[in-house]
Design a protein around this motif. Structure first.
Motif, PDB file in Angstrom:
ATOM      1  N   PHE A 120       0.486  -1.118   0.031  1.00  0.00           N
ATOM      2  CA  PHE A 120      -0.019   0.161  -0.649  1.00  0.00           C
ATOM      3  C   PHE A 120       0.998   1.086   0.506  1.00  0.00           C
ATOM      4  CE2 PHE A 120      -1.643   3.390   2.784  1.00  0.00           C
ATOM      5  CZ  PHE A 120      -2.646   3.790   1.338  1.00  0.00           C
ATOM      6  N   ALA A 121       1.645   1.293   1.019  1.00  0.00           N
ATOM      7  CA  ALA A 121       2.811   2.500   0.454  1.00  0.00           C
ATOM      8  C   ALA A 121       3.390   2.427  -0.236  1.00  0.00           C
ATOM      9  CB  ALA A 121       3.829   1.908   1.874  1.00  0.00           C
ATOM     10  N   MET A 122       3.841   1.183  -1.514  1.00  0.00           N
ATOM     11  CA  MET A 122       4.724   1.870  -2.459  1.00  0.00           C
ATOM     12  C   MET A 122       2.934   1.929  -4.108  1.00  0.00           C
ATOM     13  SD  MET A 122       6.854  -1.470  -4.157  1.00  0.00           S
ATOM     14  CE  MET A 122       6.023  -2.193  -4.028  1.00  0.00           C
ATOM     15  N   LEU A 123       1.932   2.145  -3.513  1.00  0.00           N
ATOM     16  CA  LEU A 123       1.399   2.105  -4.137  1.00  0.00           C
ATOM     17  C   LEU A 123       1.342   3.936  -4.064  1.00  0.00           C
ATOM     18  CD1 LEU A 123      -1.611  -0.751  -3.850  1.00  0.00           C
ATOM     19  CD2 LEU A 123       0.139   0.238  -5.952  1.00  0.00           C
ATOM     20  N   ILE A 124       1.005   4.561  -2.793  1.00  0.00           N
ATOM     21  CA  ILE A 124       1.031   6.022  -2.902  1.00  0.00           C
ATOM     22  C   ILE A 124       1.867   6.553  -3.319  1.00  0.00           C
ATOM     23  CG2 ILE A 124       0.148   7.826  -1.153  1.00  0.00           C
ATOM     24  CD1 ILE A 124      -2.005   5.586  -1.530  1.00  0.00           C
ATOM     25  N   LEU A 125       2.931   5.746  -3.321  1.00  0.00           N
ATOM     26  CA  LEU A 125       4.429   6.583  -3.745  1.00  0.00           C
ATOM     27  C   LEU A 125       3.850   6.136  -5.042  1.00  0.00           C
ATOM     28  CD1 LEU A 125       7.528   7.858  -3.968  1.00  0.00           C
ATOM     29  CD2 LEU A 125       7.777   5.366  -3.861  1.00  0.00           C
ATOM     30  N   LEU A 126       4.198   5.155  -5.995  1.00  0.00           N
ATOM     31  CA  LEU A 126       3.896   5.193  -7.584  1.00  0.00           C
ATOM     32  C   LEU A 126       2.642   6.517  -8.080  1.00  0.00           C
ATOM     33  CD1 LEU A 126       4.373   1.407  -7.762  1.00  0.00           C
ATOM     34  CD2 LEU A 126       5.735   3.276  -8.330  1.00  0.00           C
ATOM     35  N   ILE A 127       1.692   6.417  -7.049  1.00  0.00           N
ATOM     36  CA  ILE A 127       0.402   7.015  -7.994  1.00  0.00           C
ATOM     37  C   ILE A 127       1.146   8.693  -8.059  1.00  0.00           C
ATOM     38  CG2 ILE A 127      -1.658   8.569  -7.376  1.00  0.00           C
ATOM     39  CD1 ILE A 127      -2.933   5.801  -5.699  1.00  0.00           C
ATOM     40  N   GLY A 128       1.204   9.224  -7.048  1.00  0.00           N
ATOM     41  CA  GLY A 128       2.101  10.746  -6.760  1.00  0.00           C
ATOM     42  C   GLY A 128       2.945  10.614  -8.301  1.00  0.00           C
ATOM     43  N   LEU A 129       3.438   9.374  -8.417  1.00  0.00           N
ATOM     44  CA  LEU A 129       4.971   9.823  -9.394  1.00  0.00           C
ATOM     45  C   LEU A 129       4.171   9.217 -10.675  1.00  0.00           C
ATOM     46  CD1 LEU A 129       8.036   6.963  -7.381  1.00  0.00           C
ATOM     47  CD2 LEU A 129       8.074   9.821  -7.826  1.00  0.00           C
ATOM     48  N   GLY A 130       3.011   8.201 -10.497  1.00  0.00           N
ATOM     49  CA  GLY A 130       2.617   8.428 -12.184  1.00  0.00           C
ATOM     50  C   GLY A 130       1.889   9.391 -12.453  1.00  0.00           C
ATOM     51  N   TRP A 131       1.108  10.241 -11.469  1.00  0.00           N
ATOM     52  CA  TRP A 131       1.108  11.812 -12.191  1.00  0.00           C
ATOM     53  C   TRP A 131       1.854  12.479 -12.500  1.00  0.00           C
ATOM     54  CZ3 TRP A 131      -2.804  11.925  -7.009  1.00  0.00           C
ATOM     55  CH2 TRP A 131      -3.968  11.312  -7.256  1.00  0.00           C
ATOM     56  N   LEU A 132       2.989  12.595 -11.716  1.00  0.00           N
ATOM     57  CA  LEU A 132       4.368  13.425 -11.622  1.00  0.00           C
ATOM     58  C   LEU A 132       4.961  13.227 -13.599  1.00  0.00           C
ATOM     59  CD1 LEU A 132       5.853  16.349 -10.740  1.00  0.00           C
ATOM     60  CD2 LEU A 132       7.259  14.791 -10.363  1.00  0.00           C
ATOM     61  N   THR A 133       5.062  11.668 -14.094  1.00  0.00           N
ATOM     62  CA  THR A 133       5.914  11.515 -14.713  1.00  0.00           C
ATOM     63  C   THR A 133       4.430  11.726 -16.292  1.00  0.00           C
ATOM     64  OG1 THR A 133       5.340   9.366 -14.144  1.00  0.00           O
ATOM     65  CG2 THR A 133       7.696  10.325 -13.797  1.00  0.00           C
ATOM     66  N   SER A 134       3.450  11.631 -15.781  1.00  0.00           N
ATOM     67  CA  SER A 134       2.339  10.693 -17.057  1.00  0.00           C
ATOM     68  C   SER A 134       2.224  12.548 -17.281  1.00  0.00           C
ATOM     69  CB  SER A 134       1.130   9.888 -16.467  1.00  0.00           C
ATOM     70  OG  SER A 134       0.257  11.169 -15.766  1.00  0.00           O
ATOM     71  N   SER A 135       2.069  13.149 -16.935  1.00  0.00           N
ATOM     72  CA  SER A 135       1.561  14.785 -17.072  1.00  0.00           C
ATOM     73  C   SER A 135       2.639  15.423 -17.379  1.00  0.00           C
ATOM     74  CB  SER A 135       1.237  15.591 -15.786  1.00  0.00           C
ATOM     75  OG  SER A 135       1.993  15.758 -14.965  1.00  0.00           O
ATOM     76  N   LEU A 136       4.226  14.569 -17.354  1.00  0.00           N
ATOM     77  CA  LEU A 136       5.166  16.119 -18.059  1.00  0.00           C
ATOM     78  C   LEU A 136       5.644  14.585 -19.299  1.00  0.00           C
ATOM     79  CD1 LEU A 136       7.739  16.382 -14.821  1.00  0.00           C
ATOM     80  CD2 LEU A 136       6.237  18.407 -15.677  1.00  0.00           C
TER      81      LEU A 136
END
Length: 272
Positions: free
Chosen positions: A157-173
């Protein structure tokens, strides 16, 4: 400040409300990866499993690696390896998700913020299989089943929260910076060796500055945590400093990723 906080809460809430869409798209995404192959979705599990078997042969039969933390090297290696594999696969997939689902991005009423989460959920299916695989391997190797084994779902779960934030960041850029996916791959390769997966920082006794660099990596917390679940039996609250640091970095990444995605979302259709 109040307006921005409200916009952030609405952004996250609206994304969660589309969970049925996320599940349906994730199921289709998972199945579509292997359309046309004879074994179909079995390849999703066969390839990582064969990789683990190769590592087992190389380190146990070939190099005859010494035990780590009183367990055979391969048992010490597998928990951290499956955590990193999930992280790396999810990062690569989420970074490129807007390109892959360009036809949905250009739909005016579609909630684009769910797309990185679709890729994450698709990767979770495979990761859950390998968590079950690790359970079976440890039990088969006559390690008694401990309550701490189930703590692995906290770390997931902790890794998923990290990945959601990183996913939003990298996919938007990524649509604005076409080389970003290549940079992500480079950072993942470097990160693989900087994260204690093949090696133990406790056994190496590196200089203080190296120890510091390794431990500020959020994936150090996750890979060490996966090992704690199956080997040391330590609970996450027994590592208060790294737990506080990880969640501080993760929540900052989550908020930043959501903010950047929300700001750039109106421009996605124009640049894709």
């Amino acid at each position: 400040m109040y307006t921005k906080a409200k916009q952030f809460i609405n952004f996250v809430t609206e994304t969660v409300q589309n969970r049925k869409t996320i599940i349906n798209l994730a199921n289709n995404d998972f199945k579509s990866k292997f359309v046309g192959s004879y074994l179909g979705v079995l390849w999703a599990f066969a390839t990582p499993l064969l990789t683990i078997l190769v590592f087992w042969f190389v380190f146990e039969a070939g190099f005859k690696s010494l035990p780590m933390e009183n367990v055979p090297f391969i048992l010490w290696f597998i928990p951290a390896y499956i955590a990193w594999t999930f992280f790396a696969d999810a990062m690569t997939a989420t970074t490129n998700t807007l390109f892959e689902y360009e036809f949905l991005v250009k739909k005016v009423k579609f909630r684009v913020s769910v797309l990185p989460m679709v890729k994450l959920l698709s990767a979770v299916y495979i990761h859950m299989f390998f968590i079950g695989f690790v359970f079976l391997v440890y039990i088969f190797m006559e390690h008694r089943l401990m309550l701490q084994y189930f703590q692995v779902f906290y770390y997931m779960f902790a890794m998923l929260i990290l990945l959601i934030g990183l996913g939003w960041l990298t996919s938007s850029l990524a649509p604005f910076f076409k080389d970003l996916s290549q940079l992500v791959n480079v950072f993942l390769q470097i990160g693989f060796w900087l994260t204690p997966i093949f090696w133990s920082i406790e056994a190496m006794h590196p200089p203080a500055w190296v120890n510091f660099i390794v431990k500020i990596n959020p994936m150090y917390y996750i890979t060490s945590g996966y090992r704690d679940c199956f080997i040391t039996g330590e609970w996450f609250w027994q590592r208060p400093e790294t737990t506080v640091w990880f969640w501080g970095v993760t929540l900052a990444t989550f908020i930043t990723g959501a903010y950047v995605f929300q700001k750039l979302r109106p421009h996605f259709a124009d640049v894709l």
